[in-house]
Design an enzyme around this catalytic site. Sequence first.
Site, PDB file in Angstrom:
ATOM      1  CE1 TYR A  11      -3.970   2.196   0.743  1.00  0.00           C
ATOM      2  CE2 TYR A  11      -2.332   3.439   1.973  1.00  0.00           C
ATOM      3  CZ  TYR A  11      -3.569   3.355   1.385  1.00  0.00           C
ATOM      4  OH  TYR A  11      -4.415   4.434   1.417  1.00  0.00           O
ATOM      5  CG  HIS A  15      -0.641   5.645  -1.610  1.00  0.00           C
ATOM      6  ND1 HIS A  15      -1.136   4.374  -1.451  1.00  0.00           N
ATOM      7  CD2 HIS A  15      -1.715   6.464  -1.687  1.00  0.00           C
ATOM      8  CE1 HIS A  15      -2.445   4.430  -1.419  1.00  0.00           C
ATOM      9  NE2 HIS A  15      -2.830   5.687  -1.566  1.00  0.00           N
ATOM     10  CE1 TYR A  34      -6.141  11.766   1.015  1.00  0.00           C
ATOM     11  CE2 TYR A  34      -6.465  12.052  -1.329  1.00  0.00           C
ATOM     12  CZ  TYR A  34      -6.714  11.357  -0.166  1.00  0.00           C
ATOM     13  OH  TYR A  34      -7.527  10.252  -0.189  1.00  0.00           O
ATOM     14  CD1 TRP A  69      -6.611   5.075  -5.869  1.00  0.00           C
ATOM     15  CD2 TRP A  69      -4.675   4.840  -6.962  1.00  0.00           C
ATOM     16  NE1 TRP A  69      -5.598   5.065  -4.936  1.00  0.00           N
ATOM     17  CE2 TRP A  69      -4.407   4.921  -5.588  1.00  0.00           C
ATOM     18  CE3 TRP A  69      -3.622   4.684  -7.851  1.00  0.00           C
ATOM     19  CZ2 TRP A  69      -3.112   4.846  -5.076  1.00  0.00           C
ATOM     20  CZ3 TRP A  69      -2.331   4.617  -7.340  1.00  0.00           C
ATOM     21  CH2 TRP A  69      -2.098   4.693  -5.960  1.00  0.00           C
ATOM     22  CD1 TRP A  70     -10.745   4.250  -5.276  1.00  0.00           C
ATOM     23  CD2 TRP A  70     -12.811   4.112  -6.100  1.00  0.00           C
ATOM     24  NE1 TRP A  70     -11.438   5.330  -4.821  1.00  0.00           N
ATOM     25  CE2 TRP A  70     -12.711   5.278  -5.313  1.00  0.00           C
ATOM     26  CE3 TRP A  70     -14.019   3.824  -6.719  1.00  0.00           C
ATOM     27  CZ2 TRP A  70     -13.794   6.147  -5.122  1.00  0.00           C
ATOM     28  CZ3 TRP A  70     -15.080   4.687  -6.533  1.00  0.00           C
ATOM     29  CH2 TRP A  70     -14.964   5.836  -5.739  1.00  0.00           C
TER      30      TRP A  70
END
Length: 97
Positions: A11, A15, A34, A69-70
């Site tokens: 994960y 990113h 963000y 992306w999801w």
Amino acid sequence: MKVYEDQIEEYIKRHNPIWTSLKKVLKTHGVHNYSIFIDKAKNTLFGYVEIESEEKWQAIAETEICKKWWAYMANLMETNADNSPVSVDLEPIFYLK
């Protein structure tokens, strides 16, 4: 949000860096500052984001790059039927300006 325990490193890797095309969509939809944090004891993710408007923020979910992306992230974390991350809204209880 919650990431699977054996997928935390992946994960993080996915990113860093985030896709340039996704970054562009976020910026054009008014996203600023963000950040995502993790509680490794519980594998819980906490996202903090400053947005220009709720409408622009919600519109991101309808973009093709967000859906892509999801799908790319779906095997790493708990997701809804549309691959969006399962998330819980937190209720603010304190703010100091």
